[in-house]
Design a protein around this motif. Sequence first.
Motif, PDB file in Angstrom:
ATOM      1  N   GLY A 309      -3.767  -1.643   0.985  1.00  0.00           N
ATOM      2  CA  GLY A 309      -2.906  -0.734   0.237  1.00  0.00           C
ATOM      3  C   GLY A 309      -3.575  -0.048  -0.938  1.00  0.00           C
ATOM      4  N   LEU A 310      -4.880   0.133  -0.881  1.00  0.00           N
ATOM      5  CA  LEU A 310      -5.605   0.777  -1.983  1.00  0.00           C
ATOM      6  C   LEU A 310      -5.655   2.295  -1.849  1.00  0.00           C
ATOM      7  CD1 LEU A 310      -8.641  -1.705  -2.329  1.00  0.00           C
ATOM      8  CD2 LEU A 310      -6.576  -1.580  -3.753  1.00  0.00           C
ATOM      9  N   GLY A 311      -5.165   2.796  -0.716  1.00  0.00           N
ATOM     10  CA  GLY A 311      -5.217   4.233  -0.491  1.00  0.00           C
ATOM     11  C   GLY A 311      -6.473   4.686   0.231  1.00  0.00           C
ATOM     12  N   TYR A 312      -7.292   3.745   0.626  1.00  0.00           N
ATOM     13  CA  TYR A 312      -8.517   4.044   1.380  1.00  0.00           C
ATOM     14  C   TYR A 312      -8.926   2.768   2.105  1.00  0.00           C
ATOM     15  CZ  TYR A 312     -10.926   1.528  -2.353  1.00  0.00           C
ATOM     16  OH  TYR A 312     -11.328   0.569  -3.234  1.00  0.00           O
ATOM     17  N   GLY A 313      -9.967   2.880   2.934  1.00  0.00           N
ATOM     18  CA  GLY A 313     -10.470   1.719   3.662  1.00  0.00           C
ATOM     19  C   GLY A 313     -10.366   1.925   5.155  1.00  0.00           C
ATOM     20  N   ILE A 314     -11.439   1.617   5.881  1.00  0.00           N
ATOM     21  CA  ILE A 314     -11.459   1.830   7.339  1.00  0.00           C
ATOM     22  C   ILE A 314     -11.964   0.594   8.073  1.00  0.00           C
ATOM     23  CG2 ILE A 314     -11.709   4.347   7.236  1.00  0.00           C
ATOM     24  CD1 ILE A 314     -14.705   4.008   7.511  1.00  0.00           C
ATOM     25  N   ALA A 315     -11.923  -0.577   7.402  1.00  0.00           N
ATOM     26  CA  ALA A 315     -12.409  -1.797   8.029  1.00  0.00           C
ATOM     27  C   ALA A 315     -11.583  -2.126   9.274  1.00  0.00           C
ATOM     28  CB  ALA A 315     -12.353  -2.960   7.045  1.00  0.00           C
ATOM     29  N   GLY A 316     -12.267  -2.671  10.269  1.00  0.00           N
ATOM     30  CA  GLY A 316     -11.608  -3.042  11.515  1.00  0.00           C
ATOM     31  C   GLY A 316     -12.640  -3.512  12.503  1.00  0.00           C
ATOM     32  N   THR A 370     -10.185   8.993   4.568  1.00  0.00           N
ATOM     33  CA  THR A 370     -10.555   7.791   3.820  1.00  0.00           C
ATOM     34  C   THR A 370      -9.814   6.537   4.288  1.00  0.00           C
ATOM     35  OG1 THR A 370      -8.913   8.351   2.128  1.00  0.00           O
ATOM     36  CG2 THR A 370     -11.194   9.056   1.745  1.00  0.00           C
ATOM     37  N   ALA A 371      -8.755   6.704   5.089  1.00  0.00           N
ATOM     38  CA  ALA A 371      -8.028   5.541   5.593  1.00  0.00           C
ATOM     39  C   ALA A 371      -7.847   5.595   7.108  1.00  0.00           C
ATOM     40  CB  ALA A 371      -6.663   5.425   4.917  1.00  0.00           C
ATOM     41  N   SER A 372      -8.577   6.467   7.759  1.00  0.00           N
ATOM     42  CA  SER A 372      -8.476   6.614   9.211  1.00  0.00           C
ATOM     43  C   SER A 372      -9.864   6.458   9.826  1.00  0.00           C
ATOM     44  CB  SER A 372      -7.899   7.990   9.564  1.00  0.00           C
ATOM     45  OG  SER A 372      -8.002   8.232  10.954  1.00  0.00           O
ATOM     46  N   LEU A 373     -10.066   5.386  10.575  1.00  0.00           N
ATOM     47  CA  LEU A 373     -11.377   5.153  11.182  1.00  0.00           C
ATOM     48  C   LEU A 373     -11.768   6.259  12.162  1.00  0.00           C
ATOM     49  CD1 LEU A 373     -13.860   3.382  11.598  1.00  0.00           C
ATOM     50  CD2 LEU A 373     -12.542   2.041  13.273  1.00  0.00           C
ATOM     51  N   PRO A 374     -10.888   6.722  13.062  1.00  0.00           N
ATOM     52  CA  PRO A 374     -11.288   7.799  13.985  1.00  0.00           C
ATOM     53  C   PRO A 374     -11.746   9.065  13.259  1.00  0.00           C
ATOM     54  CG  PRO A 374      -9.273   6.767  14.753  1.00  0.00           C
ATOM     55  CD  PRO A 374      -9.532   6.235  13.376  1.00  0.00           C
ATOM     56  N   VAL A 375     -11.001   9.474  12.227  1.00  0.00           N
ATOM     57  CA  VAL A 375     -11.387  10.668  11.478  1.00  0.00           C
ATOM     58  C   VAL A 375     -12.717  10.443  10.762  1.00  0.00           C
ATOM     59  CG1 VAL A 375     -10.770  12.219   9.585  1.00  0.00           C
ATOM     60  CG2 VAL A 375      -9.017  11.437  11.179  1.00  0.00           C
ATOM     61  N   GLY A 450     -11.016   7.452  -7.592  1.00  0.00           N
ATOM     62  CA  GLY A 450     -12.468   7.481  -7.641  1.00  0.00           C
ATOM     63  C   GLY A 450     -13.084   7.837  -6.308  1.00  0.00           C
ATOM     64  N   ILE A 451     -12.554   7.251  -5.230  1.00  0.00           N
ATOM     65  CA  ILE A 451     -13.074   7.538  -3.889  1.00  0.00           C
ATOM     66  C   ILE A 451     -12.936   9.015  -3.558  1.00  0.00           C
ATOM     67  CG2 ILE A 451     -12.700   7.137  -1.422  1.00  0.00           C
ATOM     68  CD1 ILE A 451     -14.081   4.807  -2.734  1.00  0.00           C
ATOM     69  N   HIS A 452     -11.765   9.566  -3.840  1.00  0.00           N
ATOM     70  CA  HIS A 452     -11.540  10.984  -3.514  1.00  0.00           C
ATOM     71  C   HIS A 452     -12.336  11.915  -4.439  1.00  0.00           C
ATOM     72  CE1 HIS A 452      -8.175   9.230  -1.237  1.00  0.00           C
ATOM     73  NE2 HIS A 452      -8.262  10.312  -0.494  1.00  0.00           N
ATOM     74  N   ALA A 453     -12.512  11.517  -5.701  1.00  0.00           N
ATOM     75  CA  ALA A 453     -13.352  12.316  -6.601  1.00  0.00           C
ATOM     76  C   ALA A 453     -14.799  12.298  -6.131  1.00  0.00           C
ATOM     77  CB  ALA A 453     -13.255  11.769  -8.026  1.00  0.00           C
ATOM     78  N   TYR A 454     -15.249  11.155  -5.653  1.00  0.00           N
ATOM     79  CA  TYR A 454     -16.608  11.002  -5.108  1.00  0.00           C
ATOM     80  C   TYR A 454     -16.835  12.006  -3.969  1.00  0.00           C
ATOM     81  CZ  TYR A 454     -20.591   8.200  -3.279  1.00  0.00           C
ATOM     82  OH  TYR A 454     -21.827   7.750  -2.837  1.00  0.00           O
ATOM     83  N   ILE A 455     -15.893  12.032  -3.017  1.00  0.00           N
ATOM     84  CA  ILE A 455     -16.034  12.930  -1.866  1.00  0.00           C
ATOM     85  C   ILE A 455     -15.947  14.385  -2.306  1.00  0.00           C
ATOM     86  CG2 ILE A 455     -15.056  13.577   0.364  1.00  0.00           C
ATOM     87  CD1 ILE A 455     -13.962  10.720   0.584  1.00  0.00           C
TER      88      ILE A 455
END
Length: 493
Positions: A309-316, A370-375, A450-455
């Motif tokens: 629930g951090l708004g990002y992450g694609i682990a799986g 940032t939260a979708s592995l396929p994308v 921070g993640i979105h600012a980075y990108i």
Amino acid sequence: MQDETSGAAADESSDGTHSSWTRRVIGYVAILILVNVMVDTVLAAPTFVLPELKDAFHTDQLAWIDSSAMLAGAMWAPLLGKSADIHGKRRVLVTALLVAGIGGVVCLLAPNIGVFVLGRALQGSAVAAMFLSVAIIRDLCTSRFAMVVTGVVTSGSAVFGIVSPFVLEGATAVFGWRFVFVVSAAFAAVAAFCVRRVIPNSRIRTPGTVDLRGGLALGGGLAGVLVYISLGQELGWAGAVPLAILTGGVALLLVWFFVLSRIPEPVIDLRGISLALGLGLLVVVTGTGAYRSMLSLFSLLVDVSPDEGLGYGIAGPGALGLMFGIPSIGIMLGGVVAGTIATRLGPAWPLGAGVALGTTASLVMLSAGTASLPVAVVCSFMLSLTAGSLVTSGFNLASVLAPPERQASVSGIVMVMVAIGSVTMSFIGSAILGATNTVVDGETVNSSTGIHAYIAVAAGVFALAAVPTGFLIHRMRGHGTRAAHKPRGVVRT
């Protein structure tokens, strides 16, 4: 015997260079691809285990762990490039590989972060291996054929990258992060042996001496500025220590620029850099910097589950292999296609295509990935096409604008730009993440902001790269094709 003679005559031009694919050329290329596989184990493989390294050395300075080898490479490259033109490319390449192997052993045995960074600095000599492999191709092949071969050599190591994430993911789970550096040291030793036994001595050498003072001043100045960018995040941008390092670095760069760069045989001859080459270097430093920063970000995203629930992450399941394995095909395709297009249109057009792809991928990642592995996998693939195209086209541009006796030196300048862009963007990205951290359940984590600012910063840098790209394409109009067909000369523009 008669058939062999006629075959050799058909393959080689009047100056002894190869003009088509033969078993001998394929053998050379296979060895040089092995060299670049070793470079990948130095520069890219540690990104697979960044979280483990962070825990092992109790540090948040991921940029130092990731980019210290590239930073050292920026210091190594000018001296090694000049040395290769004078003393022979094969000799310097073998030396660089052996030093990189020693660095891998130091990292493997490092008891603390200080010793580890020392090992990474030694591994930085591997950065020279990439541009020396390109300079060797220029010695062995005719100008037009060399553009295609350069694409294969610079991106062919991606074949190893297709399977390495899957292998490393399982191996590091069993043996730990040190396994990465066992592999790196082993590849360095094997590559040095093969280069020494198979690759012929350089036919073209430049009489002269290596300006050691200039190399140390230039390398030390670059290091001072880049170290300031790193330390500013932790110690404060106006802190006494960071400012002292920045002042020392700027002073060394000024001494080099106003004094040591103007001697008869400088380590980098600024007077020999044409406007077109300068524009190309601007594209390389910005484009590769943006790509490398995104690669580092992917390694962090793979370590976080979207369920947190951090708004990002694609682990799986299989995320690491998908993010770093399948996109490796893109690096190979990008390099080979860029080299092929360069033989017809010149290297400026594929350089521009790489920038356009990188910009598009970053914007898509920013909006939906940032939260979708396929994308994220699709964006990573596009960015890999960018990487293959930018590196290959950068080297091809330098090669058509430099005389044969300065191929290693000019290719070294391209590698310095790659290193500066990569290190600077990694440190900037690390600073953005550090400044926007948040605390969740008592643990400090990267925030979605921070993640979105980075990108967004990476996308902005790609967009900036489009400016010199446009001027370069206009400047090279009509020159690129002539350069591709010119046997061994130099096009000044």
